[in-house]
Design a protein around this motif. Sequence first.
Motif, PDB file in Angstrom:
ATOM      1  N   LYS A  74     -20.966  -8.477   6.599  1.00  0.00           N
ATOM      2  CA  LYS A  74     -20.401  -7.387   5.857  1.00  0.00           C
ATOM      3  C   LYS A  74     -19.751  -6.392   6.892  1.00  0.00           C
ATOM      4  O   LYS A  74     -20.030  -6.566   8.185  1.00  0.00           O
ATOM      5  CB  LYS A  74     -21.716  -6.636   5.310  1.00  0.00           C
ATOM      6  CG  LYS A  74     -22.566  -6.114   6.121  1.00  0.00           C
ATOM      7  CD  LYS A  74     -23.520  -5.210   5.455  1.00  0.00           C
ATOM      8  CE  LYS A  74     -24.566  -4.504   6.608  1.00  0.00           C
ATOM      9  NZ  LYS A  74     -25.584  -3.825   5.959  1.00  0.00           N
ATOM     10  N   LEU A 101     -20.776  -5.225   1.179  1.00  0.00           N
ATOM     11  CA  LEU A 101     -21.657  -6.364   0.599  1.00  0.00           C
ATOM     12  C   LEU A 101     -21.192  -7.631   1.402  1.00  0.00           C
ATOM     13  O   LEU A 101     -21.548  -8.576   0.703  1.00  0.00           O
ATOM     14  CB  LEU A 101     -21.857  -6.489  -0.687  1.00  0.00           C
ATOM     15  CG  LEU A 101     -22.472  -5.157  -1.366  1.00  0.00           C
ATOM     16  CD1 LEU A 101     -22.533  -5.399  -3.183  1.00  0.00           C
ATOM     17  CD2 LEU A 101     -23.912  -5.200  -0.932  1.00  0.00           C
ATOM     18  N   PRO A 285     -16.177   7.230  -0.081  1.00  0.00           N
ATOM     19  CA  PRO A 285     -17.474   7.594   0.701  1.00  0.00           C
ATOM     20  C   PRO A 285     -17.398   7.165   2.189  1.00  0.00           C
ATOM     21  O   PRO A 285     -17.985   8.009   2.992  1.00  0.00           O
ATOM     22  CB  PRO A 285     -18.520   7.250  -0.024  1.00  0.00           C
ATOM     23  CG  PRO A 285     -18.021   6.939  -1.311  1.00  0.00           C
ATOM     24  CD  PRO A 285     -16.796   6.563  -1.207  1.00  0.00           C
ATOM     25  N   ARG A 286     -16.680   6.013   2.467  1.00  0.00           N
ATOM     26  CA  ARG A 286     -16.960   5.495   3.796  1.00  0.00           C
ATOM     27  C   ARG A 286     -15.299   5.568   4.367  1.00  0.00           C
ATOM     28  O   ARG A 286     -15.123   4.781   5.242  1.00  0.00           O
ATOM     29  CB  ARG A 286     -16.923   3.987   3.560  1.00  0.00           C
ATOM     30  CG  ARG A 286     -18.593   3.769   3.095  1.00  0.00           C
ATOM     31  CD  ARG A 286     -19.142   2.471   3.144  1.00  0.00           C
ATOM     32  NE  ARG A 286     -20.316   2.059   2.958  1.00  0.00           N
ATOM     33  CZ  ARG A 286     -21.035   2.117   1.391  1.00  0.00           C
ATOM     34  NH1 ARG A 286     -19.990   2.079   0.545  1.00  0.00           N
ATOM     35  NH2 ARG A 286     -21.822   1.925   1.149  1.00  0.00           N
ATOM     36  N   GLU A 289     -15.150   5.882   8.334  1.00  0.00           N
ATOM     37  CA  GLU A 289     -15.552   4.547   9.336  1.00  0.00           C
ATOM     38  C   GLU A 289     -14.334   3.420   8.820  1.00  0.00           C
ATOM     39  O   GLU A 289     -14.222   2.782   9.781  1.00  0.00           O
ATOM     40  CB  GLU A 289     -16.709   4.202   8.655  1.00  0.00           C
ATOM     41  CG  GLU A 289     -17.999   4.754   9.587  1.00  0.00           C
ATOM     42  CD  GLU A 289     -19.183   4.441   8.942  1.00  0.00           C
ATOM     43  OE1 GLU A 289     -19.494   4.590   7.633  1.00  0.00           O
ATOM     44  OE2 GLU A 289     -20.075   3.629   9.395  1.00  0.00           O
TER      45      GLU A 289
ATOM     46  N   ALA B 313     -25.527   5.670   0.285  1.00  0.00           N
ATOM     47  CA  ALA B 313     -25.812   4.334   1.042  1.00  0.00           C
ATOM     48  C   ALA B 313     -26.505   4.752   2.378  1.00  0.00           C
ATOM     49  O   ALA B 313     -25.980   5.608   3.057  1.00  0.00           O
ATOM     50  CB  ALA B 313     -24.788   3.287   0.829  1.00  0.00           C
ATOM     51  N   ASP B 315     -25.687   3.512   5.239  1.00  0.00           N
ATOM     52  CA  ASP B 315     -24.843   3.709   6.382  1.00  0.00           C
ATOM     53  C   ASP B 315     -23.944   4.991   6.193  1.00  0.00           C
ATOM     54  O   ASP B 315     -23.483   5.677   7.242  1.00  0.00           O
ATOM     55  CB  ASP B 315     -23.898   2.584   6.262  1.00  0.00           C
ATOM     56  CG  ASP B 315     -23.001   2.400   4.924  1.00  0.00           C
ATOM     57  OD1 ASP B 315     -23.677   2.503   3.779  1.00  0.00           O
ATOM     58  OD2 ASP B 315     -21.999   1.830   4.869  1.00  0.00           O
ATOM     59  N   VAL B 316     -23.643   5.383   4.906  1.00  0.00           N
ATOM     60  CA  VAL B 316     -22.984   6.693   4.740  1.00  0.00           C
ATOM     61  C   VAL B 316     -23.803   7.713   5.284  1.00  0.00           C
ATOM     62  O   VAL B 316     -23.383   8.611   6.038  1.00  0.00           O
ATOM     63  CB  VAL B 316     -22.766   6.971   3.176  1.00  0.00           C
ATOM     64  CG1 VAL B 316     -21.867   8.281   2.823  1.00  0.00           C
ATOM     65  CG2 VAL B 316     -21.907   5.653   2.711  1.00  0.00           C
ATOM     66  N   ARG B 319     -23.624   7.763   9.132  1.00  0.00           N
ATOM     67  CA  ARG B 319     -22.529   8.417   9.645  1.00  0.00           C
ATOM     68  C   ARG B 319     -22.585   9.740   9.677  1.00  0.00           C
ATOM     69  O   ARG B 319     -21.917  10.512  10.485  1.00  0.00           O
ATOM     70  CB  ARG B 319     -21.385   7.851   9.072  1.00  0.00           C
ATOM     71  CG  ARG B 319     -19.967   8.363   9.697  1.00  0.00           C
ATOM     72  CD  ARG B 319     -18.652   8.048   8.792  1.00  0.00           C
ATOM     73  NE  ARG B 319     -18.867   7.925   7.355  1.00  0.00           N
ATOM     74  CZ  ARG B 319     -18.870   8.996   6.672  1.00  0.00           C
ATOM     75  NH1 ARG B 319     -18.874  10.193   7.106  1.00  0.00           N
ATOM     76  NH2 ARG B 319     -18.986   8.807   5.255  1.00  0.00           N
ATOM     77  N   GLU B 385     -32.290  -2.271   2.336  1.00  0.00           N
ATOM     78  CA  GLU B 385     -31.382  -2.121   3.555  1.00  0.00           C
ATOM     79  C   GLU B 385     -30.096  -1.713   3.168  1.00  0.00           C
ATOM     80  O   GLU B 385     -29.515  -0.622   3.630  1.00  0.00           O
ATOM     81  CB  GLU B 385     -31.415  -3.214   4.175  1.00  0.00           C
ATOM     82  CG  GLU B 385     -30.516  -3.107   5.638  1.00  0.00           C
ATOM     83  CD  GLU B 385     -30.103  -4.541   6.286  1.00  0.00           C
ATOM     84  OE1 GLU B 385     -30.828  -5.589   6.295  1.00  0.00           O
ATOM     85  OE2 GLU B 385     -28.997  -4.805   6.417  1.00  0.00           O
ATOM     86  N   VAL B 386     -29.646  -2.233   2.046  1.00  0.00           N
ATOM     87  CA  VAL B 386     -28.171  -1.835   1.567  1.00  0.00           C
ATOM     88  C   VAL B 386     -28.197  -0.640   0.849  1.00  0.00           C
ATOM     89  O   VAL B 386     -27.277   0.298   0.805  1.00  0.00           O
ATOM     90  CB  VAL B 386     -27.891  -3.143   0.457  1.00  0.00           C
ATOM     91  CG1 VAL B 386     -26.487  -2.593  -0.218  1.00  0.00           C
ATOM     92  CG2 VAL B 386     -27.339  -4.201   1.246  1.00  0.00           C
TER      93      VAL B 386
END
Lengths: 326, 618, 345
Positions: A74, A101, A285-286, A289, B313, B315-316, B319, B385-386
Amino acid sequence: MTDQTEPTPTAIGALQDKGPVSEPRNQWLDVWDQFRRHKGAMLGGGFLIFITLFVLVGPLIWPVDAQTLDIRNKDMRPIYTALWDSTSKVGWHRPLGTDNLGRDILANLIEGGRASLAVGWAAMVLALVIGTAIGVLAGFFKKLDFWLMRFTDLVLSLPLLPLLLVAVTLFRQPLRANFGPETGMFILIVGIVGITSWMQTARIVRGDVLALKEREFILAARSIGTSNGKIIRRHLLPNVISPIMVSATLGLATAIITESALSFLGVGFPSDFPTWGKLLADAVPRMEEYPERVLLPGIAISLTVLSVNYLGDGLRDALDPRIRGR
Amino acid sequence: MGVSDRYCCFPFAMGAMISQCFPWQIQKSVKKTATTDTKAVSNMEYDMKLRTLMMGAVATTALASMAFAAGHEGERGRDGNVSIIYWQAPSILNPFLSGGTKDIDASALVVEPLARYDEQGQLVPWLVDEIPTTDNGGVSPDLTSITWKITPGITWSDGTAFTSADVKFTYEYCTHPEGGCAQQTAFQGVTSVETPDDLTVIVTFDKPTPFPYGPFVGGTSPIIQAAQFADCVGARAPECTEANFGPIGTGPFVVDNFRPNDVIQYSANENYRVEGKPAFAQVTFKGGGDATAAGRAVMETGEFDYAWNLQLAPDVIGRMQEGGRGTPVAGFGPLVERIMLNWTDPNPNLSADERATAAHPHPFLRDPAVYKAMSMAIDRPLLVEVGYGQAGKVTCNWVPTPEVYSSTTFQCDQQDLDGAKAMLEEAGWVDSNGDGIREKDGVELRLLYQTSTNAVRQDFQALIKDWWRQIGIDAELRNLDASVFFGGDPGSPDTFQKFYADVQMYANTFDGTDPQSYLGNALCDKAPRPASQWQGENISRFCMEEYDALHATLGETAGIEARAEIAKQLNDMVVENGGMIPLVHRGRLSAHSTTLGGVVLNVWDSEMWNVSDWYRTE
Amino acid sequence: MLTFTIRRLILSVPTLLFISLAIFLLLQLAPGDPMSQVPLTVPPEVKEKMRQALGLGEPVHVQYWKWMVQFFWIEPQVFIDWLTRESTLFAWLPDTSLYDGQLRMISWQTRGPVMDLVVQSLPQTLWVVGMSYVVGVLIALPIGIYSAYRHYSVFDQAGTFVTMIGFSIPPFFTGPLLIVIFAVQLDWFPSVYNTVHQVVDWDSFVIQLRQMILPVMVLALQTTAQISRYMRSAMLDNLNQDYVRTARAKGLKEGVVVMVHVLRNSMIPVITVIALGIPSIFGGAIITENVFKVNGLGYQLLIALFANDIPTVMTFTFIFAILIVLFNLIADVLYGVLDPRIRYD
């Protein structure tokens, strides 16, 4: 410069031509000639053909399933990030990287493009047809004007979200039963986007027709007994082609984006059915990154819209006999 | 066109996790001034940090150092302004007329209950001197009444005295049949509220109530001022806009300006009972936007000091945390994300009166091999985790907490695809036509899997669909607008009560610490059906006579051990017999600025419960 | 023209009544429930009681009639009372006390009058969305005119490129993008709009300006793209007409030819688009207002839609409908002014 190619109908004895100077040219050939000379239009058309082929035969060249999850791989970056960041997670088997994912982004772009382009074109054409028809009828026939324009006002004022929810409640199940979940949803979405975005075209076309029908050439056509249908087809429609072209360009962009908004409301395609708009929306949202996840679908949408715009420009120029003559 | 409509219905975990929640077990909890414990802890930490900092300092006078060390103590309103952002905007400040978490939290700065739950789920006295128990005589020996003693000297923010009449009025206000009060459950079983004197409140119940801490306890059941709401009882409740938008309370702040669905400005209550509190002179409570923007405003730009319920999430969140201006905090209530299995047949060809009702059992989901295999195929640690990171835990249970009620029968933290396949083979589900989907007697394992629209839920759908696909079960995904899905409109086919799908995923929880009524959600007669206008809490239409009988026993049993034992059995019956597949025990994740001290995340009460203790650290 | 305007105004009334009925029925038909945001822990019986308290149990025609009375009779009374009592313009008039405490239109979320929500969010919308519209139109018209006049010049190509990119990128992307760049990375502008900010002096005006820049930019991009495209294409249609050649031939200055002759004849589609756009200012920019948390009309409408707050949705949508009908009428009148050949009688 093309003056001499036009057959001159003057008939003063000595100057009379024995036969046509050259082969009489089909109007559409002229249009094509002019169109071909428009660089932007050719580029736009070329890109549209490319992108259409890309989404249609892409799966044959890149046979990765867009929905396969590969959680170990991922958040991979596109291969080009390795140029400036050798530590980034890249791999040739995922040239444009993977999402959170582990789904392959290239495969998603291909599959998403297919849905987005299909929805965009179908909804745009539907909106244009309805809009132009209502606009021309309202502008040309005084009796219809009031009713059609009040109907337009009505549709303009209906709140979109409840309308969507009602449409889903009423039509999803029958469509799903008759066409399967995906085609049924496709028809529903195209229908919804189409019938909620024709109003602007209708108003603009009507405004132009109102002005055009008072012009001398319409009077002339009417005085030689041309039927209403023919006046509309031969004299009015070609003259409102340019606002229609602009509406088409803007309509395509709106349709692609509106589709993505629909899926948020549970009105669009199922969540495992990618479209460009949805890929873009999911990645927002990402975006710090993984900027590529917003940029790639964003660029795809923009370029498609841009090329339709240039195509429209070229078509407009080609269809306008005054510009064509220059 | 709403694109940022990530308004997911976040079922609101408010309750208490006191394992010792019965009066005979409650230790005598003497009133502490607000929350002395937590304050002391942060105080100590602060001192130590400060001392390290001060090591090299030469010219530090004792006085200055003391002033520093005291840090968050001093006169009221010394720290200026604090700003809080909720991505759902409060629309009313009367918690009895809304029921939404956003509204309850926003009003918690102003109105207060007699007692609250702390972050451990323990009851703490708030406007009273002590928690009534059977030991201290506050609860009658037959468990039918409870007597609250209000702390003398408490005043409303307008300076008038807070009396038992206000408490009694609150009861009358909320139980008025035409008022539409959202917190009526708190007063269930209450026959009368009496006020022998200004500081005594006696609540009487219609039957022995082992847990009498429903009325006037916790953020959902605060006291409103009788004088202000006197003309607003019953059908007149909505007309009192001014009172509903600016209730007078006993809390640390008063409402200066309320803009519904937008922003609230508060200032410190000059008549607040604790000297030197609150530390902030003003509060700005902004609502609206989405969770991403709220998290960003606290952790990245630092425009706000506190952001509520960041359902993002991991990871968001990670960050955002790198922004360095804020830290996330998590807390766990009994909220469980689960897949409900439909016991009835949702086939669209059935007539509207019979579709998804007990008249037609589901064609394959009642087979233990199928639902057990479906559960075994799920990799729960990966889901955590996700989707939730530090705000999630693997769970196999319907009731994940409190500890005593949580069953340990099942193990489900290992994914077992091969075991799942073998189980299906053994039960005769095989793929005979080679399309990758197993079938038996002409029934194919194809199901419709629906949930509300929410980024994390859609990721879960994708993952779970993939795993089910691997064991030969096909899932068609559908996501629905949360306002339709969680709405109870009997005319809509898409509500979670109608359950016109084979499986559906959402989260649910219970108020308080006692799961009895929550376990009642699986009783046969609670099933939504046409006759009940599709209302009812038994979403999966789970129905077992043994279960109903055992649940009745639970209602008659006293004694925590015995009750816990029955509750565990009930939990196991539902999971074992395919009522649901529990997935993740979810916590709540909020974030606060690094410069904001005193924050204690509390999932058992309002998140704003200790706002009077908040202070600025620099 | 005057008779036409008056006739159309009169005919607007039944039109609007019909539209209000259509909206009302649509909202009744739409699935959804005002209790959907109440936690699942609240039992169905309590939710049912709350629904009853909202008046949901009444038959549809009674609800519609109530709404009509409130909108057309009670709210105007409140408004007139306010005009004669507090407004700066009419306060000199004697106080009217028409309103005597009947039930006003009550929002299901706030339990307060819906009109208060309108009054509260209108300034924000006018500041942000209205401003962006003005900015957008002011940029779009020159771009469109010049692009057409210098057809296929570098300016035209660049303009086309930028506007089309701008239009095809949705505001739910441009909004957060600008926030990340200008609010998070550069720290120039706030990411959250402060709706209680008061402009009293130069400094506070600068603050207001700073917080408006990002949402106005996002919105103006869309407006500019749309209007400049229509402007350009209409100008192109007219620039090659015979009357332009005539005008040039009789020695008119180029500026007069383009700005007076051509522009006036090209305005019909542009007027249509602008007239359709003004009601949508009041409809608010739902996504952008939400991204920047501007408490405008669009944002209120969105929240009301998700909460299934029917009285609020109904009222907002109906005000929107009134504006649509009104501005389409204005557009029709303007057609006649711009092109005297258009006659409606």
